[in-house]
Write an enzyme that holds these catalytic residues in place. Structure first.
Site, mmCIF file in Angstrom:
data_model
loop_
_atom_site.group_PDB
_atom_site.id
_atom_site.type_symbol
_atom_site.label_atom_id
_atom_site.label_comp_id
_atom_site.label_asym_id
_atom_site.label_seq_id
_atom_site.Cartn_x
_atom_site.Cartn_y
_atom_site.Cartn_z
ATOM 1 N N ASP A 194 -80.228 39.115 19.700
ATOM 2 C CA ASP A 194 -81.054 37.913 19.543
ATOM 3 C C ASP A 194 -80.955 37.150 20.862
ATOM 4 O OD1 ASP A 194 -82.082 35.351 19.059
ATOM 5 O OD2 ASP A 194 -81.464 35.386 16.951
ATOM 6 N N TYR A 251 -76.849 33.343 14.108
ATOM 7 C CA TYR A 251 -77.718 32.345 13.468
ATOM 8 C C TYR A 251 -77.542 32.430 11.945
ATOM 9 C CZ TYR A 251 -82.304 30.291 12.239
ATOM 10 O OH TYR A 251 -83.322 29.534 11.717
ATOM 11 N N LYS A 258 -89.213 28.984 19.447
ATOM 12 C CA LYS A 258 -88.424 28.115 20.323
ATOM 13 C C LYS A 258 -89.101 28.011 21.694
ATOM 14 C CE LYS A 258 -85.789 28.027 16.734
ATOM 15 N NZ LYS A 258 -84.599 28.826 16.508
ATOM 16 N N ARG A 312 -104.885 43.082 10.352
ATOM 17 C CA ARG A 312 -103.423 43.141 10.253
ATOM 18 C C ARG A 312 -102.821 44.097 11.282
ATOM 19 N NH1 ARG A 312 -101.734 46.718 6.881
ATOM 20 N NH2 ARG A 312 -102.935 46.133 5.054
#
Ligand SMILES: *Cc1c(COP(=O)(O)O)cnc(C)c1O
Length: 413
Positions: free
Chosen positions: A195, A123, A220, A70
């Site tokens: 963003d 968003y 994306k 992790r």
């Protein structure tokens, strides 16, 4: 590139690339270290949770470069280091989705009682997080008009700790004056979060414009093939310690195969973005001439809000923009979209393929107002031949017109 004992993690895996290399070259080099991996061009995909220590001393004193899956692997390091290269930040963290990168960035600079300035063009799911989980934590959000720039200063309160920008905005593509907003925010000791999913650091480098935390929905363009979910946050030196700490405390990490898909996508990011740009400009320019189209929201066009700022700050455009259609019944919209052959109907964007999503303009915004009854369709222009995409849209718009009831005022449909 550094060399190290084959098989062993590189002693200093991050070798900063010289500034003399252009972006296209950096994309081929970033995060790679063949000397550390028997000469293989790409870093290996480490599947792992437990990391064994040779002795109790090593275990207890954490003498090894990797401690637990992790907390990082050579595969996650490779992508983080590539991001540091491209973003020009002090450090970067990886998250399991773009949305988790957005909420992580917000939480890393806000505490209960704080106030946040959030662009109204954000968003949607981030707005939902602000109005839900942040509010429950006692963090208050004010939405501002994305075109305010430095004029958002009167909205700052004594407990305003951060301003969040998304430029161009989701669905409506307003370009913000991020430099001016950052100057106002920093003068008041606030953090600036951006963003930057639409542009990626290849078209706009947020840290160079005063942004403290730069987010990408890696799902994306970075991944670029619609086959993995991933988010990234890059921090400058001021924002890095808090981001790193919270990322660790929340236990966020990305699966090894998704890391690899992002590393693979990275190598062609520049090439793909150039083609998305070329195709989007051709398709959007054609759409603009069509009688069914009321307007195009595309930063590359001079009638897009903030176009001058896009020209000043961005190195190009990606393949995502919106079309505003004259008011029409729902059946007409369905007739347009349902039979498209090349544009898929689906959320997300940034893959190699073209997509369309209709949206309801008024419900997207609380600050701005939109023409009554107009219909928005967001298009992602993929890597198909533009002439094929135009033929697909032309047939769709014909179906749209045919499904509109005959009216005296034909221009409304
Ligand atoms: C899609 C998107 C996100 C969220 O990314 P996911 O990987 O889908 O969680 C965040 N910001 C913007 C601008 C997006 O378009």
């Amino acid at each position: 590139m550094s060399t190290a004992t084959p098989g062993a993690p590189p002693a200093s895996p991050y070798t900063p690339l010289l500034d003399r290399f252009a972006d296209a070259t950096r994309l081929t080099l970033a995060g790679r270290d063949p000397g550390a991996y028997h000469g293989f061009v790409n870093p290996p995909v480490y599947h792992g949770s437990t990391v064994l220590s040779p002795t109790t001393h090593d275990l207890l004193h954490r003498t090894q470069p990797y401690i637990y899956g992790r907390r990082g692997t050579p595969t996650s390091d490779a992508l983080e280091h590539a991001l540091i290269e491209l973003e020009g930040g002090a450090g970067a963290v990886l998250c399991p989705s773009g949305l988790s990168a957005c909420t992580l960035a917000l939480l890393s600079c806000l505490t209960p009682g704080d106030h946040l300035l959030m662009t109204d063009s954000v968003y949607g799911p981030v707005r939902h997080a602000c109005d839900g989980v942040l509010r429950r934590m006692g963090i208050d959000t004010t939405y501002y008009d994305p075109l305010l720039g430095a004029a958002l200063e009167p909205l700052i309160r004594p407990r305003t700790r951060a301003v969040y920008v998304e430029s161009p905005g989701s669905y409506t593509f307003e370009v913000q004056d991020i430099g001016a907003i950052a100057r106002v925010a920093h003068a008041r000791g606030m953090s600036v979060i951006a963003d930057n999913s639409w542009a990626t650091p290849l078209l706009f480098r947020p840290h160079d414009h005063g942004v403290d935390l730069s987010i990408q929905a890696g799902t994306k363009y970075l991944v670029g093939h619609s086959d993995a979910m991933l988010g990234t946050v890059s921090a400058n030196a001021a924002a890095w310690p808090a981001l790193k700490q919270l990322h660790g405390d929340l236990g966020l990490c990305v699966g090894p195969d998704d890391l690899y898909l992002a590393l693979r996508g990275l190598r062609t990011l520049g090439l793909r973005l150039r083609q998305h740009q070329e195709n989007a400009v051709v398709v959007a320019s054609w759409l603009k001439q069509q009688p069914e189209v009321l307007g195009i929201l595309f930063p590359a066009f001079d009638d897009c809000p903030g176009h001058a700022l896009w020209k000043r700050d961005f190195k190009g455009t990606s393949g995502l923009f919106s079309v505003i259609l004259h008011a029409a019944p729902d059946e007409a919209l369905a007739a347009f979209l349902d039979s498209l052959e090349l544009f898929g109907l689906g959320y997300s964007w940034g893959g190699f393929e073209s997509l369309a999503v209709p949206f309801d303009l008024p419900s997207q915004r609380i600050v701005q107002r939109w023409p009554d009854g107009s219909i928005g369709v967001r298009l992602h222009v993929g890597l198909e031949a533009p002439a094929d995409l135009i033929a697909d849209l032309a047939a769709g718009l014909q179906r749209y017109s045919a499904a509109c009831p005959a009216r005296e005022d034909a221009a409304t449909c």
